[in-house]
Design a protein around this motif. Structure first.
Motif, PDB file in Angstrom:
ATOM      1  N   GLU A  84       0.823  -1.215   0.000  1.00  0.00           N
ATOM      2  CA  GLU A  84       0.000   0.000   0.000  1.00  0.00           C
ATOM      3  C   GLU A  84       0.858   1.267   0.000  1.00  0.00           C
ATOM      4  N   GLN A  85       1.855   1.303   0.851  1.00  0.00           N
ATOM      5  CA  GLN A  85       2.705   2.500   0.898  1.00  0.00           C
ATOM      6  C   GLN A  85       3.562   2.627  -0.355  1.00  0.00           C
ATOM      7  N   ARG A  86       3.999   1.501  -0.894  1.00  0.00           N
ATOM      8  CA  ARG A  86       4.743   1.556  -2.153  1.00  0.00           C
ATOM      9  C   ARG A  86       3.845   2.061  -3.280  1.00  0.00           C
ATOM     10  N   SER A  87       2.594   1.631  -3.245  1.00  0.00           N
ATOM     11  CA  SER A  87       1.640   2.103  -4.258  1.00  0.00           C
ATOM     12  C   SER A  87       1.483   3.616  -4.190  1.00  0.00           C
ATOM     13  N   ALA A  88       1.373   4.151  -2.983  1.00  0.00           N
ATOM     14  CA  ALA A  88       1.192   5.597  -2.816  1.00  0.00           C
ATOM     15  C   ALA A  88       2.392   6.365  -3.346  1.00  0.00           C
ATOM     16  N   GLU A 124      -5.008   3.017   1.978  1.00  0.00           N
ATOM     17  CA  GLU A 124      -5.932   2.479   2.981  1.00  0.00           C
ATOM     18  C   GLU A 124      -6.820   1.337   2.507  1.00  0.00           C
ATOM     19  N   HIS A 125      -6.735   0.910   1.235  1.00  0.00           N
ATOM     20  CA  HIS A 125      -7.714  -0.089   0.795  1.00  0.00           C
ATOM     21  C   HIS A 125      -7.622  -1.394   1.581  1.00  0.00           C
ATOM     22  N   GLY A 126      -6.420  -1.789   1.979  1.00  0.00           N
ATOM     23  CA  GLY A 126      -6.293  -3.005   2.790  1.00  0.00           C
ATOM     24  C   GLY A 126      -6.948  -2.852   4.148  1.00  0.00           C
ATOM     25  N   ILE A 184      -9.374  -0.810   4.880  1.00  0.00           N
ATOM     26  CA  ILE A 184     -10.830  -0.728   4.681  1.00  0.00           C
ATOM     27  C   ILE A 184     -11.401  -2.128   4.471  1.00  0.00           C
ATOM     28  N   HIS A 185     -10.709  -2.969   3.710  1.00  0.00           N
ATOM     29  CA  HIS A 185     -11.172  -4.350   3.529  1.00  0.00           C
ATOM     30  C   HIS A 185     -11.269  -5.084   4.863  1.00  0.00           C
ATOM     31  N   ARG A 186     -10.337  -4.787   5.784  1.00  0.00           N
ATOM     32  CA  ARG A 186     -10.278  -5.503   7.066  1.00  0.00           C
ATOM     33  C   ARG A 186     -11.022  -4.780   8.185  1.00  0.00           C
ATOM     34  N   SER A 187     -11.826  -3.788   7.842  1.00  0.00           N
ATOM     35  CA  SER A 187     -12.416  -2.914   8.865  1.00  0.00           C
ATOM     36  C   SER A 187     -13.598  -3.519   9.601  1.00  0.00           C
ATOM     37  N   GLY A 188     -14.070  -4.680   9.180  1.00  0.00           N
ATOM     38  CA  GLY A 188     -15.267  -5.249   9.797  1.00  0.00           C
ATOM     39  C   GLY A 188     -15.128  -5.554  11.269  1.00  0.00           C
ATOM     40  N   SER A 189     -13.910  -5.806  11.723  1.00  0.00           N
ATOM     41  CA  SER A 189     -13.704  -6.160  13.135  1.00  0.00           C
ATOM     42  C   SER A 189     -13.179  -4.993  13.971  1.00  0.00           C
ATOM     43  N   LEU A 190     -13.078  -3.816  13.389  1.00  0.00           N
ATOM     44  CA  LEU A 190     -12.505  -2.681  14.123  1.00  0.00           C
ATOM     45  C   LEU A 190     -13.459  -2.162  15.190  1.00  0.00           C
ATOM     46  N   LEU A 249     -14.663   4.504  -0.712  1.00  0.00           N
ATOM     47  CA  LEU A 249     -15.348   3.248  -0.398  1.00  0.00           C
ATOM     48  C   LEU A 249     -15.821   2.540  -1.659  1.00  0.00           C
ATOM     49  N   LEU A 250     -16.287   3.306  -2.637  1.00  0.00           N
ATOM     50  CA  LEU A 250     -16.721   2.700  -3.895  1.00  0.00           C
ATOM     51  C   LEU A 250     -15.535   2.044  -4.605  1.00  0.00           C
ATOM     52  N   ALA A 251     -14.393   2.712  -4.605  1.00  0.00           N
ATOM     53  CA  ALA A 251     -13.196   2.132  -5.226  1.00  0.00           C
ATOM     54  C   ALA A 251     -12.800   0.833  -4.521  1.00  0.00           C
TER      55      ALA A 251
END
Length: 413
Positions: A276-280, A306-308, A310-316, A341-343
């Motif tokens: 993710e940080q490399r992508s940015a 942040e996409h990773g 956001i994907h893992r946010s269900g348990s936050l 969120l749409l992305a």
């Protein structure tokens, strides 16, 4: 003076599609003839005029001769002696080199010296003449038309010519504004994956977007990505964005969200720790090089980082949810967060066999943001000040109030 309807308006009506803007070609006229009839000159590089009543564009017939590198390297010749066929010869594709009379209907004959109507029936994108090679923007235009007309193939001889243009360095001379213009339009077509496939097939993707081109052949964990190949995943994500009718900022974020996977060391594949940080970081270079608009740049940056999460946010829990919202700057820019969120939904569903899988993270995080934004910050700040809080201390009061609101919301199930 003779006037013809040309280009996309003829093409789309022959395809049975709604006609967009109409382009008109004038043969046998001078600029003085046009202004005498009330037309208003607007062309900077070649003679184009606006109709005094409809304000549609009317261009004088012209020829073009290559004079240098890139798309600006042309000498334009417009005169009453230029014929209709000569003007059509300078156009990019046969399907765009068809002319018709002003009152034409699809049941009537067209002027079609380069067999564009036959290529429409055969669903083929074919260059008109070898003069195609003189303008590298045409490489991008062919790719964009492939994204618009997904059931059209690129003629082998046209693809071969595009490869020759790339190999000779013509694509190196494309100016950033034109690359972005065509890229952004292609992303907004019905099947944007086709644009990347065509650019990759002719070698232009490696020149214009090497950060994207290197994603092909990079494996991902099959338990998360049944399609395995990162490039294949990218194509699926882009088409999911089109399916969900995402705006340009979202589609650009989808294009660039996984750039870091192209630089993952081979010895750790198929895992992509820290991509993710490399992508940015890679995204920043792409945006500077192509002069990407701010809204697209900022949305893509948040998605890349942040996409990773956001994907893992269900348990936050409440505290972690608030930190995620703050990192995304969602409290200040809720509309952009909706695009983020749409992305992320496009990313999650752009995977083999998972296209119909629900993405509950999107409504959950949207609801969490609503809870945080509903906190009466002015009242909280007033109470904090009344109790002696100053400066950053007031901000901390507000932050605690938002965390408490999120905790209460989570407790409700």
């Amino acid at each position: 003076m003779q006037i013809y309807l040309v280009g996309g308006a003829v093409r789309d009506r022959l395809l049975g599609l709604p006609a967009g803007d109409r382009d008109w070609l004038v043969v046998g006229a001078t600029p003085e003839d046009m202004t005498a009839r009330g037309f208003v000159p607007v062309g900077r590089d070649f003679p184009v005029f606006l109709h005094p009543e409809t304000h549609e564009e009317y261009a004088l017939a012209r020829t073009e001769r290559k004079s240098g590198r890139g798309y600006r390297g042309f000498v334009v010749h417009a005169s009453p002696e230029v014929t209709l066929e000569e003007d059509l010869a300078r156009r990019d594709l046969t399907i765009n080199a068809i002319a018709a009379s002003p009152g034409w209907t699809p049941a009537e004959a067209v002027f079609d010296p380069y067999n564009g109507a036959a290529d429409l029936r055969a669903r083929v994108l074919r260059h008109v003449t070898d003069a195609f090679r003189e303008d590298p923007v045409r490489i991008l235009r062919v790719a964009r038309f492939a994204a618009r007309f997904a059931d059209f193939s690129v003629a082998p001889e046209t693809l071969r010519l595009m490869r020759e243009m790339v190999d000779s360095g013509e694509a190196d001379h494309l100016v950033p504004e034109r690359v972005w213009q065509e890229l952004s339009r292609g992303l907004m077509e019905a099947t944007p994956s086709r644009m990347l496939e065509v650019l990759r097939a002719c070698g232009a993707l490696a020149v214009l977007l090497p950060e994207v081109d290197r994603l092909w052949g990079v494996p991902q964990r099959a338990d998360h990505h049944p399609e395995v190949d990162t490039g294949a995943h990218l194509l699926m994500v882009l088409d999911m964005a089109a399916r969900l009718q995402a705006p340009l900022a979202v589609r650009f974020a989808c294009l660039t969200h996984d750039l870091g996977k192209g630089t993952t060391p081979a010895d750790v594949l198929p895992r992509h720790i820290g991509h993710e940080q490399r992508s940015a970081r890679l995204l920043k270079g792409v945006c500077e090089r192509l002069r990407v608009p701010t809204d697209c740049r900022e949305t893509a940056d948040v998605v890349a980082r942040e996409h990773g999460n956001i994907h893992r946010s269900g348990s936050l829990g409440a505290a972690a949810l608030l930190r995620l919202l703050e990192r995304c700057d969602a409290l200040r820019k809720p509309r952009r967060f909706a695009d983020v969120l749409l992305a992320c939904e496009c990313d999650a569903r752009g995977r083999l066999g998972l296209q119909e899988r629900p993405y509950p993270q999107r409504p959950r995080l949207a609801a969490a943001l609503e809870q945080a934004l509903a906190v009466p910050t002015a009242d909280v700040a007033a109470e904090a000040a009344a109790r002696g809080a100053r400066g950053p201390q007031v901000g901390e009061w507000i932050r605690r109030a938002r965390e408490q609101a999120l905790a209460a919301w989570l407790a409700q199930g």
